[in-house]
Design a protein around this motif. Sequence first.
Motif, PDB file in Angstrom:
ATOM      1  N   SER A   1       0.843  -1.185   0.000  1.00  0.00           N
ATOM      2  CA  SER A   1       0.000   0.000   0.000  1.00  0.00           C
ATOM      3  C   SER A   1       0.881   1.239   0.000  1.00  0.00           C
ATOM      4  CB  SER A   1      -0.899   0.001   1.242  1.00  0.00           C
ATOM      5  OG  SER A   1      -1.500   1.264   1.403  1.00  0.00           O
ATOM      6  N   LEU A   2       0.453   2.259  -0.746  1.00  0.00           N
ATOM      7  CA  LEU A   2       1.233   3.491  -0.810  1.00  0.00           C
ATOM      8  C   LEU A   2       1.068   4.346   0.434  1.00  0.00           C
ATOM      9  CD1 LEU A   2       0.655   4.516  -4.541  1.00  0.00           C
ATOM     10  CD2 LEU A   2       2.552   3.250  -3.543  1.00  0.00           C
ATOM     11  N   SER A   3       0.308   3.862   1.397  1.00  0.00           N
ATOM     12  CA  SER A   3       0.091   4.662   2.608  1.00  0.00           C
ATOM     13  C   SER A   3       1.386   4.902   3.365  1.00  0.00           C
ATOM     14  CB  SER A   3      -0.931   3.969   3.516  1.00  0.00           C
ATOM     15  OG  SER A   3      -0.449   2.701   3.930  1.00  0.00           O
ATOM     16  N   TYR A   4       2.384   4.011   3.165  1.00  0.00           N
ATOM     17  CA  TYR A   4       3.625   4.194   3.921  1.00  0.00           C
ATOM     18  C   TYR A   4       4.353   5.471   3.502  1.00  0.00           C
ATOM     19  CZ  TYR A   4       6.205   2.365  -0.151  1.00  0.00           C
ATOM     20  OH  TYR A   4       6.733   2.160  -1.389  1.00  0.00           O
ATOM     21  N   LEU A   5       4.063   6.004   2.295  1.00  0.00           N
ATOM     22  CA  LEU A   5       4.729   7.224   1.855  1.00  0.00           C
ATOM     23  C   LEU A   5       4.415   8.400   2.766  1.00  0.00           C
ATOM     24  CD1 LEU A   5       4.270   6.994  -2.014  1.00  0.00           C
ATOM     25  CD2 LEU A   5       6.265   6.399  -0.657  1.00  0.00           C
ATOM     26  N   GLN A   6       3.246   8.368   3.389  1.00  0.00           N
ATOM     27  CA  GLN A   6       2.880   9.441   4.303  1.00  0.00           C
ATOM     28  C   GLN A   6       3.226   9.106   5.748  1.00  0.00           C
ATOM     29  OE1 GLN A   6      -1.318   9.796   3.046  1.00  0.00           O
ATOM     30  NE2 GLN A   6      -0.832  11.872   2.381  1.00  0.00           N
ATOM     31  N   LYS A   7       3.261   7.823   6.090  1.00  0.00           N
ATOM     32  CA  LYS A   7       3.513   7.433   7.475  1.00  0.00           C
ATOM     33  C   LYS A   7       4.992   7.481   7.834  1.00  0.00           C
ATOM     34  CE  LYS A   7      -0.474   4.288   7.691  1.00  0.00           C
ATOM     35  NZ  LYS A   7      -0.901   2.878   7.891  1.00  0.00           N
ATOM     36  N   LEU A   8       5.870   7.246   6.850  1.00  0.00           N
ATOM     37  CA  LEU A   8       7.288   7.103   7.135  1.00  0.00           C
ATOM     38  C   LEU A   8       8.065   8.325   6.662  1.00  0.00           C
ATOM     39  CD1 LEU A   8       7.723   3.383   6.085  1.00  0.00           C
ATOM     40  CD2 LEU A   8       7.678   4.278   8.395  1.00  0.00           C
ATOM     41  N   PRO A   9       9.210   8.592   7.286  1.00  0.00           N
ATOM     42  CA  PRO A   9      10.026   9.765   6.918  1.00  0.00           C
ATOM     43  C   PRO A   9      10.840   9.501   5.654  1.00  0.00           C
ATOM     44  CG  PRO A   9      11.101   8.557   8.677  1.00  0.00           C
ATOM     45  CD  PRO A   9       9.791   7.875   8.450  1.00  0.00           C
ATOM     46  N   ILE A  10      10.175   9.485   4.506  1.00  0.00           N
ATOM     47  CA  ILE A  10      10.830   9.173   3.235  1.00  0.00           C
ATOM     48  C   ILE A  10      11.073  10.466   2.463  1.00  0.00           C
ATOM     49  CG2 ILE A  10      10.563   7.976   1.033  1.00  0.00           C
ATOM     50  CD1 ILE A  10       8.849   5.922   2.573  1.00  0.00           C
ATOM     51  N   HIS A  11      12.309  10.629   1.987  1.00  0.00           N
ATOM     52  CA  HIS A  11      12.677  11.847   1.269  1.00  0.00           C
ATOM     53  C   HIS A  11      12.781  11.631  -0.241  1.00  0.00           C
ATOM     54  CE1 HIS A  11      14.425  11.987   5.366  1.00  0.00           C
ATOM     55  NE2 HIS A  11      14.004  13.235   5.352  1.00  0.00           N
ATOM     56  N   THR A  12      13.119  10.415  -0.664  1.00  0.00           N
ATOM     57  CA  THR A  12      13.426  10.171  -2.080  1.00  0.00           C
ATOM     58  C   THR A  12      12.780   8.872  -2.551  1.00  0.00           C
ATOM     59  OG1 THR A  12      15.564  11.281  -1.861  1.00  0.00           O
ATOM     60  CG2 THR A  12      15.285   9.839  -3.778  1.00  0.00           C
ATOM     61  N   LEU A  13      12.261   8.888  -3.781  1.00  0.00           N
ATOM     62  CA  LEU A  13      11.786   7.681  -4.459  1.00  0.00           C
ATOM     63  C   LEU A  13      12.717   7.409  -5.634  1.00  0.00           C
ATOM     64  CD1 LEU A  13       7.911   8.286  -4.621  1.00  0.00           C
ATOM     65  CD2 LEU A  13       9.232   7.119  -2.844  1.00  0.00           C
ATOM     66  N   LYS A  14      13.220   6.168  -5.734  1.00  0.00           N
ATOM     67  CA  LYS A  14      14.076   5.785  -6.849  1.00  0.00           C
ATOM     68  C   LYS A  14      13.255   4.932  -7.826  1.00  0.00           C
ATOM     69  CE  LYS A  14      18.392   5.322  -6.532  1.00  0.00           C
ATOM     70  NZ  LYS A  14      19.764   4.785  -6.391  1.00  0.00           N
ATOM     71  N   ILE A  15      13.049   5.450  -9.030  1.00  0.00           N
ATOM     72  CA  ILE A  15      12.260   4.745 -10.042  1.00  0.00           C
ATOM     73  C   ILE A  15      13.059   3.543 -10.538  1.00  0.00           C
ATOM     74  CG2 ILE A  15      11.183   4.923 -12.314  1.00  0.00           C
ATOM     75  CD1 ILE A  15      10.799   7.892 -11.783  1.00  0.00           C
ATOM     76  N   ASP A  16      12.471   2.362 -10.480  1.00  0.00           N
ATOM     77  CA  ASP A  16      13.168   1.141 -10.865  1.00  0.00           C
ATOM     78  C   ASP A  16      13.540   1.168 -12.347  1.00  0.00           C
ATOM     79  OD1 ASP A  16      12.702  -2.002 -11.882  1.00  0.00           O
ATOM     80  OD2 ASP A  16      13.913  -1.732 -10.083  1.00  0.00           O
ATOM     81  N   ARG A  17      14.711   0.584 -12.657  1.00  0.00           N
ATOM     82  CA  ARG A  17      15.221   0.610 -14.024  1.00  0.00           C
ATOM     83  C   ARG A  17      14.274  -0.067 -15.009  1.00  0.00           C
ATOM     84  NH1 ARG A  17      20.118  -0.215 -13.782  1.00  0.00           N
ATOM     85  NH2 ARG A  17      20.324  -0.289 -11.519  1.00  0.00           N
ATOM     86  N   SER A  18      13.468  -1.019 -14.550  1.00  0.00           N
ATOM     87  CA  SER A  18      12.546  -1.703 -15.464  1.00  0.00           C
ATOM     88  C   SER A  18      11.514  -0.740 -16.027  1.00  0.00           C
ATOM     89  CB  SER A  18      11.845  -2.859 -14.737  1.00  0.00           C
ATOM     90  OG  SER A  18      11.061  -2.373 -13.660  1.00  0.00           O
ATOM     91  N   PHE A  19      11.127   0.286 -15.259  1.00  0.00           N
ATOM     92  CA  PHE A  19      10.197   1.284 -15.760  1.00  0.00           C
ATOM     93  C   PHE A  19      10.905   2.247 -16.700  1.00  0.00           C
ATOM     94  CE2 PHE A  19       7.092  -0.527 -13.336  1.00  0.00           C
ATOM     95  CZ  PHE A  19       7.227  -0.389 -11.966  1.00  0.00           C
ATOM     96  N   THR A  20      12.137   2.633 -16.368  1.00  0.00           N
ATOM     97  CA  THR A  20      12.880   3.555 -17.216  1.00  0.00           C
ATOM     98  C   THR A  20      13.127   2.950 -18.589  1.00  0.00           C
ATOM     99  OG1 THR A  20      13.988   4.456 -15.252  1.00  0.00           O
ATOM    100  CG2 THR A  20      14.984   4.941 -17.384  1.00  0.00           C
ATOM    101  N   HIS A  21      13.414   1.644 -18.640  1.00  0.00           N
ATOM    102  CA  HIS A  21      13.743   0.999 -19.912  1.00  0.00           C
ATOM    103  C   HIS A  21      12.572   1.023 -20.884  1.00  0.00           C
ATOM    104  CE1 HIS A  21      17.304  -1.444 -18.089  1.00  0.00           C
ATOM    105  NE2 HIS A  21      17.523  -0.147 -18.133  1.00  0.00           N
ATOM    106  N   THR A  22      11.348   1.085 -20.395  1.00  0.00           N
ATOM    107  CA  THR A  22      10.171   1.089 -21.290  1.00  0.00           C
ATOM    108  C   THR A  22       9.524   2.465 -21.344  1.00  0.00           C
ATOM    109  OG1 THR A  22       8.790   0.349 -19.429  1.00  0.00           O
ATOM    110  CG2 THR A  22       9.713  -1.344 -20.882  1.00  0.00           C
ATOM    111  N   ILE A  23      10.293   3.509 -20.999  1.00  0.00           N
ATOM    112  CA  ILE A  23       9.714   4.846 -20.848  1.00  0.00           C
ATOM    113  C   ILE A  23       9.235   5.426 -22.171  1.00  0.00           C
ATOM    114  CG2 ILE A  23      11.794   6.256 -21.198  1.00  0.00           C
ATOM    115  CD1 ILE A  23      11.006   7.762 -18.654  1.00  0.00           C
ATOM    116  N   CYS A  24       9.828   4.947 -23.295  1.00  0.00           N
ATOM    117  CA  CYS A  24       9.455   5.499 -24.587  1.00  0.00           C
ATOM    118  C   CYS A  24       8.248   4.789 -25.198  1.00  0.00           C
ATOM    119  CB  CYS A  24      10.644   5.435 -25.551  1.00  0.00           C
ATOM    120  SG  CYS A  24      12.033   6.452 -24.996  1.00  0.00           S
TER     121      CYS A  24
END
Length: 713
Positions: free
Chosen positions: A618-641
């Motif tokens: 669940s994406l709820s942890y993005l608000q519950k936890l002290p997270i500063h950065t999200l790293k987009i996985d390379r599998s998504f970058t490879h199909t970005i076009c």
Amino acid sequence: MTERDATPDPKSVRILIADDDPGLLESLRQLLSLEGYPVHTANGGGAAIEALRQESFDLLLLDLSMPGLGGVDVLRFMRAADLETLTVVVSGNSTVEDVAGALREGAHDYLKKPYEPAELMATVRNALQRKVLEDTNRAMRARLEQSERLHRVIVNNSPDIVFILDADKRFRFVNSRVHELLGYSRQDLLETSVLDLVEADERDKAEYFFDQARNRQTHLRSVELALRPARHSRTRRFFEVAVWPAGAGETHDHGGHEALTYGTARDITDRKESEAFINFQAYHDLLTRLPNRALFRDRVDVAISHAQRSGTRLAVLFIDLNRFKVINDSLGHTVGDRLLQGVAQRLQDCIRKGDTLSRFGGDEFTLLIPGLADNDAAVHVADKILESLQAPFEIGEHELFVGASIGIAIYPDAGDNLEALIKNADIAMYREKSTGRTGVRLYSPEMGGHPPQRLQLEQDMRRALDRDEFHILYQPQIDTHSGLMVGVEALVRWDHPRLGLLGPAEFIAIAEETRLIVELDRLTLRTAIREILHHNREGRPELRLAINLSPVLVERDDFVEDFLGILGETGFPPDLLEVEITENLLMSDTVDTVHKLNRLCAAGVQIAVDDFGTGYSSLSYLQKLPIHTLKIDRSFTHTICQEDEACIVNAIISMARGLQMNIVAEGVETEAHRDYLQRLECPMMQGFLFSPPAPLHALLTNGDLVAATATCQ
């Protein structure tokens, strides 16, 4: 008319694009405009229908799924209005029902999103060529009575077979192209049924098609058929056959006129062979022509399902060649490849027709034996294989000897699923191979879950930590706006004395299982901090360090004290350190995890989520936890076009902005990746386009090169 003549001048063509995605509309418009085609766009089905009412177009590129009036509604409007615009569906809906439905409604061709630009342009050119031929044939029919001579000149120079059939499907006319493509004389075919040219296994399909095609109410106008060449040529050839009933007023079924059908047959043999080869490539090893790992897995899944229903047994054999590496290294890959081909042929000679032999990779083969009578039957096949390999292989001037170690896993004793059977056959094979002899080993539960090689790697790792065999490489993190290297990610490598340089994928799993990861992570942290501090003092005081930490380490009770203790001992600024953790750790969302991360955050350490988007949490942890950065996985970058894949990256970046988080896109390997991310204003990028993992001093020395790569347009 030649193929080249059938290609219209781009400036004379009118093309309409209909889609509800403004971005895709603009992308298609630009692509076609670069080729010189005048292009009109319609945002949605309603706008497309309005444009078709007001103007005539040669070609329509049409999406199926649009709100309100969809692509099918547009096709039905065109059919009702009897428009001659040729339609190519460009859609993400690729099921058989979608394709068949679109073709039934009058579409000429179907192209699946995402598409390759070259594939799209080829489809457009083919469609426009088809349009020219259709227009030519219509004009030809209108002028037939006025100029029979001109009619024959045009038809006989067509790149396709052009023909006229009577009501009994007999040829009344056929152009000379039939002799060039199929070897028949035009005179031989007159009064002959077109069905006599169709291969026997497609006769029923052909008869149905020609019967339906004479009905003016149907939109079944083309079909792919295998036509039988003349006796002197046995090569099977494929054609796209298209037909049109004679127009009203020309001929009719009653009175003094015949009911004729006009048609063309385009040779698509090369295309069909290319498709078959591509399909073969996807499921076969091209060197040995055996099924590859993907096809083998499919066959095992099917065999397991059958065995479950019938209560039978099956065997999976894992075959590893002995001495192959020595031969390959000493005599070269050419000899090694020919040896593998010879081995594959001997193995095939040992199995039944219903068995599946696969090249699993390198010098490893797998064999599926369904319908097994008993365990001894599998052992008998394995013994037969070993016996077949005893004779030498004559490769050029070399006489080569190879043996094999074979592991056998029996369903259901050694596992009830694909992964378990392959793993346990592999374990049995390694157990036999460790004896140093050529032989067969049947898997038993006493062998445990780790093959000898894995156990050896674990022992080597314990010694490696004492012998400083691990070292750190770094990959730069680039500021998208300035193009400068603002940080680096620390990546551990193992200089194994026997196996060479090993990446994390080859030893991290073992390290985590044995808890050696705790010591390895501590070593990595200390080493990276020491090297960064050295260069910080040498003129790079703002260089940030990102480091991955295993969940095994984070879950320890003393994690925070140990971590902050290292920072205190070394004097490393906490605000220059970013800890990367995985979504798997966050999925637990335990109070303990939240407390630990909050303590690190309070000390000034930044928290990043590595490989974001690959988990199922669940994406709820993005608000519950002290997270500063999200790293987009390379599998998504490879199909970005690819349009239907890029939306994931778009969504992640938009979400991060809304949550006021930083974003780092991993796996940036091409200029297209970089340019797309720059347009999205992704703040930071990382990948091989800028630099592969390298020693820190090398990155700092080549910093200008990295910056140039990041900023070039």
